[in-house]
Design an enzyme around this catalytic site. Structure first.
Site, PDB file in Angstrom:
ATOM      1  N   GLY A  55     -13.356 -10.053  -3.381  1.00 49.65           N
ATOM      2  CA  GLY A  55     -14.778 -10.337  -3.571  1.00 49.65           C
ATOM      3  C   GLY A  55     -15.329 -10.998  -2.334  1.00 49.65           C
ATOM      4  N   CYS A  82      -6.508 -10.575  -2.498  1.00 45.15           N
ATOM      5  CA  CYS A  82      -7.484 -11.217  -1.607  1.00 45.15           C
ATOM      6  C   CYS A  82      -8.213 -12.361  -2.324  1.00 45.15           C
ATOM      7  CB  CYS A  82      -8.441 -10.159  -1.061  1.00 45.15           C
ATOM      8  SG  CYS A  82      -9.227 -10.690   0.453  1.00 45.15           S
ATOM      9  N   TYR A  83      -9.491 -12.220  -2.609  1.00 44.81           N
ATOM     10  CA  TYR A  83     -10.187 -13.300  -3.325  1.00 44.81           C
ATOM     11  C   TYR A  83      -9.453 -13.628  -4.625  1.00 44.81           C
ATOM     12  CZ  TYR A  83     -13.858 -15.933  -5.713  1.00 44.81           C
ATOM     13  OH  TYR A  83     -14.560 -16.909  -6.364  1.00 44.81           O
ATOM     14  N   HIS A 172      -5.064  -5.879   1.107  1.00 46.09           N
ATOM     15  CA  HIS A 172      -5.535  -4.922   0.090  1.00 46.09           C
ATOM     16  C   HIS A 172      -4.516  -3.793  -0.101  1.00 46.09           C
ATOM     17  CE1 HIS A 172      -9.585  -6.504  -0.564  1.00 46.09           C
ATOM     18  NE2 HIS A 172      -9.439  -6.973   0.663  1.00 46.09           N
ATOM     19  N   GLU A 174      -4.549  -1.544  -2.252  1.00 49.18           N
ATOM     20  CA  GLU A 174      -5.183  -0.337  -2.798  1.00 49.18           C
ATOM     21  C   GLU A 174      -5.690   0.615  -1.727  1.00 49.18           C
ATOM     22  OE1 GLU A 174      -6.292  -3.374  -2.823  1.00 49.18           O
ATOM     23  OE2 GLU A 174      -8.470  -3.520  -2.637  1.00 49.18           O
ATOM     24  N   ASP A 230     -17.905  19.432  -8.728  1.00 47.90           N
ATOM     25  CA  ASP A 230     -18.339  18.350  -9.612  1.00 47.90           C
ATOM     26  C   ASP A 230     -19.183  18.858 -10.775  1.00 47.90           C
ATOM     27  OD1 ASP A 230     -17.124  16.922  -7.646  1.00 47.90           O
ATOM     28  OD2 ASP A 230     -18.977  16.233  -6.710  1.00 47.90           O
ATOM     29  N   LYS A 369     -12.743  12.289  -6.135  1.00 46.51           N
ATOM     30  CA  LYS A 369     -12.754  13.752  -6.043  1.00 46.51           C
ATOM     31  C   LYS A 369     -11.467  14.400  -6.568  1.00 46.51           C
ATOM     32  CE  LYS A 369     -15.245  17.236  -4.520  1.00 46.51           C
ATOM     33  NZ  LYS A 369     -16.715  17.291  -4.654  1.00 46.51           N
TER      34      LYS A 369
END
Ligand code: XMP
Length: 513
Positions: A55, A82-83, A172, A174, A230, A369
């Site tokens: 954050g 992180c945060y 991070h 991710e 999509d 996607k």
């Protein structure tokens, strides 16, 4: 069946949906919840683990987001990122301060050393690159925690209290820049939370279908179907959920690739829904006649698209829901705010003002996607639709440089079809992110048989890219280029010269207009 659930507690970081996506990728169901949701409600979901996100705040600020400290008494493992890591450290008696000197403030790729006896790093290399973005520093680590990873500048890049199942990382995991980041998340889920991996895209489909049915009830749904991945997946999902309550309007503007309109129609034949194909080629070409400026082309096509759609919507009458195939990257991009407009991408985003409906539904809004493609496969859509490369809304209008004519469009369609056939035949279609032919408005002299020709130059474009924001020109093998070139000049009248585009983005863009 109830799935094991992980709660991603959102503290406002940029990558929160990416964390959720990684958890899904590991076969575990997860829900992203704002940090303001009361603990009682979170407990009701019976989570097997929490992930606290990053954050923009600093935990020592007065109004910084916090959690109910009782969350640490639930006996449920926590991974703080992180945060989220700093928040946990502070809540459990540690101390976080602004990094005093530049060395403890870390941004970007950072060489990191891991203690692989820690469950989070089990079976992973002892060294790797992690992606940092933090200006704060954990001065004092809470009691019960050990240091589980360090960098040159920072002794506590990761902390762990294995007894309680609490882990914190300053980087991070991710994002792709962190080596083995997904494996670390997987370790947290499987080694720490005891996940069984009981969640699949099939489950996602069932949950999404149920949610759509509940929301739509007996109402009518309208969707503008473009034939792109999509909107096609969105159509199939809605058809599965509400069948004939759905009407898909497919505006065939005559600017599609060879046979594409028929392919889209054929793909949706088996579905129980209302499918309207509007043949609008003549009116689009008429509006575009004499127009050479790329942005004018886009604008005209966007406006005409809305007009045609509006006319069809009027025939259908008032609908309850207007559906859109918005996916998560669109959500981020439209939130990007002041980025300069390089090309005014035409999407159906402008429709709502013009059509009589009560509410918008966007069932793919949280998917990335490749998840959309996976869902499409799950729904039984044909591979050629699901694996389709991106195709711009204005279609071939921005691939015929300068003024458009039906003849030029047909020439480009034939050349582009050969290009695509040959790329597929050479097995290159999975490696190349996007590839297409462009009909330039340059003519040059050639010799065909014994005669002189004065015909158009066709450009071939192929790029490798992960996000389409930047791209590199694809190193296609010469043999493939040779075959494509020979076939096109022999089989497509009006083209006597082929060039290959060897510019990256930036400075060029992927499309020519
Ligand atoms: P550029 O040419 O901007 O393209 O590098 C990046 C990606 O966007 C697609 N593109 C469009 N898509 N409407 C769209 O829906 C448009 O007007 C448009 N222009 C470019 C392009 O094909 C590439 O994938």
């Amino acid at each position: 069946m109830k799935h094991q659930t992980v709660i991603v507690l959102d503290f406002g970081g940029q990558y929160n949906q990416l964390i959720a996506r990684r958890v899904r990728e590991c076969g575990v169901y997860c829900e992203v919840k704002p940090y303001t949701v009361p603990l009682e409600e979170l407990k009701g979901l019976e989570p097997i683990g929490f992930i606290f996100t990053g954050g923009p705040n600093s935990v020592y600020q007065e109004d910084a987001p916090h959690v109910d400290p009782a969350v640490f008494e639930l006996g449920v493992p926590v991974l703080g990122i992180c945060y989220g890591c700093q928040l946990m450290a502070q809540a459990l008696g540690g101390q976080v301060t602004a990094a005093q000197d530049d060395t403890a403030r870390e941004y970007g790729k950072t060489a990191t050393f891991f203690d692989t006896s820690c469950k989070l790093f089990k079976n992973l290399p002892e060294q790797g690159v992690s992606w940092m973005s933090h200006g704060d520093y954990m001065e004092k680590v809470p009691d019960g925690f050990v240091l589980a990873a360090h960098s040159e500048a920072c002794p506590n890049v990761a902390i762990a209290d294995e007894k309680r199942g609490f882990y914190g990382v300053q980087y991070h995991p991710e994002v792709n820049h962190t080596e083995n980041g997904v494996a670390m998340i997987r370790n947290f889920l499987y080694e720490v939370c005891g996940a069984a991996g009981d969640w699949t895209m099939g489950d996602y489909k069932r949950t999404a279908v149920e949610a759509i049915r509940e929301k739509v009830g007996g109402g009518k749904v309208l969707l503008a179907l473009s034939g792109g991945v999509d909107s096609s997946v969105c159509a199939a999902l809605l058809a599965e959920a509400v069948g004939r309550q759905l009407t898909c309007v497919f505006v065939d503007h005559g600017l599609m690739r060879k046979n594409e309109g028929d392919e889209v129609q054929a793909a949706f034949q088996p579905w129980a829904m209302n499918f309207v194909r509007v043949d609008a080629e003549a009116r689009f070409l008429q509006k575009l006649s004499g127009v050479t400026d790329p942005e004018r082309k886009r604008k005209i096509i966007g406006e005409e698209f809305i007009r045609v759609f509006e006319e069809e919507a009027k025939k259908i009458g008032a609908v309850d829901f207007l559906a859109q195939g918005t996916i998560y990257p669109d959500v981020i991009e439209s939130g990007a705010g002041d980025a300069a407009v390089i090309k005014s991408h035409h999407n159906v985003g402008g429709l709502p003002d013009y059509v009589d409906f009560k509410e918008i539904i966007e069932p793919l809004r949280l998917l990335f996607k490749d998840e959309v493609r996976q869902l499409g496969r799950e729904l039984g859509l044909p591979e050629y639709l699901v694996a389709r490369q991106p195709f711009p809304g204005p279609g071939l209008a921005i691939r015929v440089i300068g003024e458009l004519t039906k003849e030029k469009l047909d020439t480009l369609r034939d050349a582009d079809a050969i290009y695509r056939q040959e790329i597929a035949a050479a097995g290159l279609d999975r490696e190349v992110g996007q590839y297409f032919a462009v009909l330039t408005n340059t003519r040059s002299v050639g010799v065909m048989g014994d005669g002189r020709s004065y015909d158009y130059t066709l450009a071939l474009r192929a790029v490798t890219t992960t996000d389409f924001m930047t791209a590199d020109w694809a190193r296609l093998p010469y043999e493939a280029l040779d075959r494509i070139s020979t076939r096109i000049v022999n089989e497509v009248p009006g083209i006597n010269r082929i060039v290959y585009d060897v510019t990256s983005k930036p400075p060029a863009t992927i499309e020519w207009e």
